[in-house]
Enzyme design. Structure first.
Site, PDB file in Angstrom:
ATOM      1  N   ARG A 169      -1.519 -14.103 -11.961  1.00 41.79           N
ATOM      2  CA  ARG A 169      -1.154 -12.625 -12.246  1.00 41.79           C
ATOM      3  C   ARG A 169      -0.528 -12.024 -11.264  1.00 41.79           C
ATOM      4  O   ARG A 169      -0.071 -10.873 -11.429  1.00 41.79           O
ATOM      5  CB  ARG A 169      -2.416 -12.114 -12.791  1.00 41.79           C
ATOM      6  CG  ARG A 169      -3.756 -12.114 -11.576  1.00 41.79           C
ATOM      7  CD  ARG A 169      -4.772 -11.873 -12.340  1.00 41.79           C
ATOM      8  NE  ARG A 169      -5.194 -10.088 -12.226  1.00 41.79           N
ATOM      9  CZ  ARG A 169      -6.181  -9.492 -12.486  1.00 41.79           C
ATOM     10  NH1 ARG A 169      -7.276 -10.299 -13.108  1.00 41.79           N
ATOM     11  NH2 ARG A 169      -6.450  -8.297 -12.280  1.00 41.79           N
ATOM     12  N   HIS A 200       0.770  -1.019   0.128  1.00 39.88           N
ATOM     13  CA  HIS A 200      -0.037  -0.078  -0.025  1.00 39.88           C
ATOM     14  C   HIS A 200       0.728   1.468   0.037  1.00 39.88           C
ATOM     15  O   HIS A 200       0.535   2.363  -0.791  1.00 39.88           O
ATOM     16  CB  HIS A 200      -0.916   0.126   1.286  1.00 39.88           C
ATOM     17  CG  HIS A 200      -2.354  -0.094   0.996  1.00 39.88           C
ATOM     18  ND1 HIS A 200      -2.922   0.495  -0.002  1.00 39.88           N
ATOM     19  CD2 HIS A 200      -3.186  -0.889   1.596  1.00 39.88           C
ATOM     20  CE1 HIS A 200      -4.261   0.188   0.077  1.00 39.88           C
ATOM     21  NE2 HIS A 200      -4.412  -0.521   1.140  1.00 39.88           N
ATOM     22  N   ASP A 220      -6.422 -11.333 -16.788  1.00 39.20           N
ATOM     23  CA  ASP A 220      -7.141 -12.565 -16.668  1.00 39.20           C
ATOM     24  C   ASP A 220      -6.708 -13.365 -17.947  1.00 39.20           C
ATOM     25  O   ASP A 220      -6.328 -14.597 -17.794  1.00 39.20           O
ATOM     26  CB  ASP A 220      -8.442 -12.702 -16.150  1.00 39.20           C
ATOM     27  CG  ASP A 220      -8.747 -12.326 -14.892  1.00 39.20           C
ATOM     28  OD1 ASP A 220      -7.802 -12.844 -13.873  1.00 39.20           O
ATOM     29  OD2 ASP A 220      -9.374 -11.686 -14.423  1.00 39.20           O
ATOM     30  N   CYS A 236      -9.199  -3.465 -21.753  1.00 40.40           N
ATOM     31  CA  CYS A 236      -9.174  -2.684 -20.622  1.00 40.40           C
ATOM     32  C   CYS A 236      -8.314  -3.255 -19.323  1.00 40.40           C
ATOM     33  O   CYS A 236      -8.364  -2.904 -18.314  1.00 40.40           O
ATOM     34  CB  CYS A 236     -10.684  -2.531 -19.920  1.00 40.40           C
ATOM     35  SG  CYS A 236     -11.425  -4.362 -19.752  1.00 40.40           S
TER      36      CYS A 236
HETATM   37  C1  PEP Z   1      -8.640  -8.250 -16.579  1.00 35.91           C
HETATM   38  O1  PEP Z   1      -8.763  -9.271 -16.288  1.00 35.91           O
HETATM   39  O2  PEP Z   1      -7.694  -7.845 -17.591  1.00 35.91           O
HETATM   40  C2  PEP Z   1      -9.355  -7.282 -16.218  1.00 35.91           C
HETATM   41  C3  PEP Z   1      -9.445  -5.956 -16.559  1.00 35.91           C
HETATM   42  O3  PEP Z   1     -10.284  -7.345 -15.140  1.00 35.91           O
HETATM   43  P1  PEP Z   1      -9.804  -7.348 -13.782  1.00 35.91           P
HETATM   44  O4  PEP Z   1      -8.266  -6.952 -13.502  1.00 35.91           O
HETATM   45  O5  PEP Z   1     -10.446  -6.596 -12.781  1.00 35.91           O
HETATM   46  O6  PEP Z   1      -9.829  -8.840 -13.386  1.00 35.91           O
HETATM   47 MG    MG Z   2     -10.532  -9.805 -15.270  1.00 34.98          MG
END
Ligand code: PEP
Ligand code: MG
Length: 589
Positions: A485, A204, A475, A522
């Site tokens: 990840r 953090h 993901d 995204c």
């Molecule tokens: C992703 O998995 O790339 C995503 C944008 O969703 P999150 O990071 O919230 O799992």
């Molecule tokens: Mg995701």
């Protein structure tokens, strides 16, 4: 800090916030906390409970004051710090922590200091022992409980907090460690940089220092023991290097780097009102990811055209019960109104696996799943709890009266998940009509995250059912490479630039183009300027990212042509490894 000779010496640590800082090093040491552990007699308990309440009230007052002071900090610092202060304030309300402290005083006759220490430690240990694979998030939550207990203890014992205000203006603040709440007290304009000997890159404190915009390097071994108070140092927040007592040549090099950075920052600020368009005229839509409503003002300033990913999880965090339809409606409405006609893409709750949502823990399976990331997550879990999904869809539909919204499903792997949700959406729409609620004229677009290899491979089929795609590269990379990840950076397997991941992105953009539906990225990859030409070459025309990243990505878009991006993408798709892709990208940056 000790006095030593003024010979140039180099140290290194985790670079957590970029930038060059030059200044005298001064240490901010923390006064030691002395705690009594005396037992109470039963008739002392009421008065000691009163003393506890006073300390709690003082703690609340201090945190509230800190919150009020946030307005003076840069927008993104506010976005990082404010939610943390809310977590502390929440724990100072009717929380398990305070109930536990009072019980220890009343039943075990512990004095307030001992009760605070014992209860906080027990709760922190319980958090750390919880099942699930998100060790980092558990460690952070445990640290939040411990941190708050230290504040209560200081207030109980009236022992002073560490102060940063008596350090010389323009110095490099050095400390053994900094807590997130310490970071909240730092006025960025007073310091040239920050060095600590403890602390890692992903905690953090690191996140907050990044948000303060000060060069910061954590986990630097040996520097406090070596530096004399006031000795000159250079801190490089990009490489993690500290140069103590720099020689003339090192100082000159650092000054050059510093002025180049200042020029680059000014150039970026001027981009805000320029279009995100390649040199050969291809327009790219840049949107923002929003995790907390505090980020809204920063997003408005970033030049984003709408929100490409609203992670709605925040509404369910740090509360004991899920928010009802009216509460959710108000939150969405505020965001939609703030975006002033630009679309807001609201992702329904993505929970399960590493995304723990306290208010909904009773809905989760009793026995921990053997492989949570492959188990009940996102849309799979929502389908098991239709009432939750219906409440959220109803709130989004109602917020649609305030401006354009899009609805997005997380963790889709088969078309049936989308079709079932569409049926529920229509049912909720009819129900709201009967209730006479205000909504948008038409049903909002319903799209999906493409973040499983199954969804990417079936994109041509899914595109017939979905109104839009948003590729979640975080993901998608994890599931494609079967690599967590949240693995430390040293564990190289997780890498969104692996050509197999790029091929799945390509499949998805082709399917979207054939079906004529929008497709964006995204995931974090969207915010990496080095990858921008590659993503355009793979057919992406919409990118959604943290608002801070928009100017730099825009700059790269404006420096490229679609033709050169397509040549680059073809080479990357044919490459054998992520390292080869990186080399191809480095050659054009
Ligand atoms: C992703 O998995 O790339 C995503 C944008 O969703 P999150 O990071 O919230 O799992
Ligand atoms: Mg995701």
């Amino acid at each position: 800090m000790k006095l030593t000779s003024a010979r140039e010496q180099r140290f290194s640590g985790y670079p957590v916030s970029p930038g060059i800082g030059i200044g005298p090093v001064h240490e901010a040491a923390e006064p030691e906390l002395l705690i009594s552990t005396k037992k109470l007699s039963p008739d002392e308990v009421p008065a000691e409970l009163m003393r506890l309440e006073e300390a709690l009230a003082r703690s609340r007052h201090q945190l509230q004051k800190l919150k009020n002071r946030l307005a003076a900090l840069p927008e993104d610092s506010q976005a990082e710090i404010s939610p943390l202060l809310d977590v502390y304030l929440h724990m100072l309300g009717p929380s398990r922590l305070l109930r536990g402290i009072r019980t220890r005083m009343q039943e075990a006759l512990l004095c307030p200091e001992a009760a605070v220490q014992a209860e906080a430690e027990a709760q922190a240990e319980a958090i750390l022992a919880q099942p699930g694979n998100d060790r980092q998030s558990r460690a952070r939550r445990a640290e939040e409980v411990r941190e708050l207990s230290r504040r209560i203890l200081r207030n109980l014992t009236r022992q002073p907090f560490r102060s940063f205000t008596n350090l010389a203006q323009g110095c490099i603040l050095a400390a053994q460690f900094l807590r997130p709440a310490d970071a909240a007290l730092i006025q960025p304009s007073r310091f040239a940089g920050i060095i600590t000997t403890e602390g890692g890159a992903d905690g953090h404190t690191a996140v907050m220092l990044r948000a303060l915009g000060l060069p910061a390097v954590l986990g630097v071994d040996g520097v406090l023991e070596t530096a004399a108070a006031g000795s000159l140092a250079i801190i490089d927040g990009e490489t993690g290097e500290i140069v103590l007592n720099p020689a003339k040549a090192s100082l000159e090099a650092a000054r050059k780097k510093l002025s180049a950075q200042t020029r680059a920052r000014r150039a970026l600020a001027q981009l805000q009102h320029l279009p995100a368009q390649t040199r050969d005229g291809v327009a790219v839509e840049l949107q923002a990811n929003l995790e907390l409503p505090f980020e809204l003002p920063m997003i408005a300033e970033s030049g984003a055209h709408g929100i490409g990913l609203l992670r709605s999880e925040f509404m369910f965090m740090n509360r004991e019960v899920a928010p009802d339809e009216d509460t959710q409606t108000r939150i969405y409405q505020d965001i939609v109104e703030a975006m002033d006609g630009d679309p807001v893409t609201i992702r329904v709750l993505d929970w399960g696996s590493d995304k723990e949502v306290e208010a909904l823990s009773r809905y989760l399976p009793e026995a921990p799943e053997p492989n949570p990331a492959l188990g009940l997550r996102g849309v799979r879990l929502l389908r098991r709890h239709p009432a939750l999904l219906e409440t959220q869809l109803a709130a989004i539909l109602r917020a649609g009266a305030a401006g354009p919204v899009r609805i997005m499903l997380p963790m889709v792997s088969v078309a049936a998940e989308l079709q079932a949700t569409r049926d529920i959406l229509r049912k909720v729409w009819r129900r709201l009509k009967r209730r006479g609620e205000r909504m948008a004229e038409r049903l909002p677009p319903l799209g999906i995250m493409v973040e499983t290899p199954a969804a990417a491979l079936a994109a041509a089929h899914l595109a017939r059912h979905a109104d839009f795609f948003a590729i979640g590269t975080n993901d998608l990379t994890m599931y494609t490479l079967a690599a967590d990840r949240s693995l430390p950076a040293g564990m190289k397997l997780y890498d969104p630039l692996e050509p197999v991941v790029l091929r799945l992105i390509r499949l998805t953009t082709e399917a979207a183009r054939t079906a004529d539906i929008p497709v964006s990225i995204c995931g974090e990859l969207a915010s990496r300027p080095q990858a921008t030409p590659l993503l355009l070459g793979l057919g992406i025309r919409q990118l959604s990212m943290h608002g801070n990243a928009i100017p730099r990505v825009k700059q790269v878009i404006r420096a490229n042509t679609l033709t050169n991006c397509e040549v680059l993408a073809a080479a990357a798709l044919a490459a054998e490894s992520a390292n080869d892709v990186r080399e191809i990208l480095a050659a054009v940056m």
